[in-house]
Design a protein around this motif. Structure first.
Motif: not given
Length: 302
Positions: A72-92
């Protein structure tokens, strides 16, 4: 939420060779013009598994990924709940804006699964627009398809890609480290057969792709039983593995020209959801039908 790019609907069915970038793959999936496995699609572009949860489970899921980084290597998630178009990256090495442009997580995988109260309710549907709510949080998990381009360049093309099939995926007996609501889960692994003499080279190539599962977790015919796989010809997800001339792989038991290699698999979160008895609607990519991103595989090398 931002507006997303649209594409004209046509009856044209696209192939691997016509989709060479992440955005092209997403738009083709969005318009339902590409509906197959994404193995080999947009070579060199990062691919991701997708899992979408009610927000009350988001913190537990982040912990699950932190405690189980191989499957389960996490690489990104939704910027805020409900947002399906903008991601927050966990890749340095990849900023938020470089993950995926003009994105719509509700439509941009070729196929999706939907779970209701941890039970599979819909399988292989073209979009999840009607299921998405303002409370959902999406997580992107690294995918082993993302090192297949490197294997091809090194002269080791995966068997399933050569045969135009989905990679076989198996439930194993390797326990996940639990996190909050996520208890009782086990690893899911993907399998690619190779010649015994090539195993060390395969391990070395995939070892550098830590954000996309890294090197294989087990290999050899003896690994089948050790992982708790009852029948290699009956995967829980994907297509049954074949020899290059179309015979069931299980007929080759012990053959050094057809040795199974197993990698951590991003279907693991879906297995964890089914074991966890979560309440509400959970959505995910259909196994093998990934989200193709804009960043390149080489950007995540370690």
């Amino acid at each position: 939420m931002s507006t997303t790019t649209t594409i004209t609907q046509t009856n044209e069915v696209l192939t691997l060779s016509t989709l060479s970038t992440g955005i092209a793959a997403r738009l083709a999936s969005r318009s339902n013009r590409y509906t197959k496995s994404t193995s080999g699609l947009a070579p060199s572009y990062l691919q991701a598994n997708l899992i979408i949860l009610p927000s009350k489970y988001a913190a537990d899921f982040r912990d699950l990924c932190a405690r189980n980084p191989v499957p389960c290597p996490l690489i990104a998630e939704s910027s805020v709940p409900g947002d399906f178009s903008i991601l927050k990256s966990y890749l340095p090495s990849v900023p938020d804006c470089k993950i995926a442009s003009s994105l719509d997580l509700r439509t941009d995988c070729p196929r999706f699964n939907v779970y209701q109260d941890s039970k599979l309710a819909k399988e292989g549907i073209p979009d999840i627009v009607s299921q998405w709510t303002s409370d959902h949080v999406a997580f992107l998990i690294g995918c082993s398809y993302s090192f297949e381009s490197a294997l091809v360049r090194a002269g080791f093309p995966p068997r399933h890609a050569l045969l135009d099939r989905n990679v076989p995926m198996y439930r194993t007996n390797i326990p996940l480290n639990p996190a909050g609501a996520f208890i009782g889960g086990t690893y899911v692994v993907s399998m690619r057969p190779y010649k015994k003499k090539d195993i060390e080279a395969i391990r070395a190539i995939t070892r550098r792709y830590l954000p996309t599962h890294g090197e294989c977790v087990a290999w050899g015919w003896e690994a089948v039983e050790k992982l708790g796989i009852k029948n290699i010809d009956l995967p829980q997800w994907g297509d049954a593995p074949l020899t290059i001339d179309g015979r069931p792989l299980g007929e080759m038991l012990g053959d050094e020209e057809n040795v199974p290699l197993f990698w951590g698999c991003g279907v693991t979160p879906q297995e964890a959801v089914m074991r966890a008895e979560l309440e509400g609607v959970v959505m995910a990519h259909a196994p093998g039908h990934m989200l193709v991103l804009d960043c390149l595989e080489e950007e995540v090398l370690k």
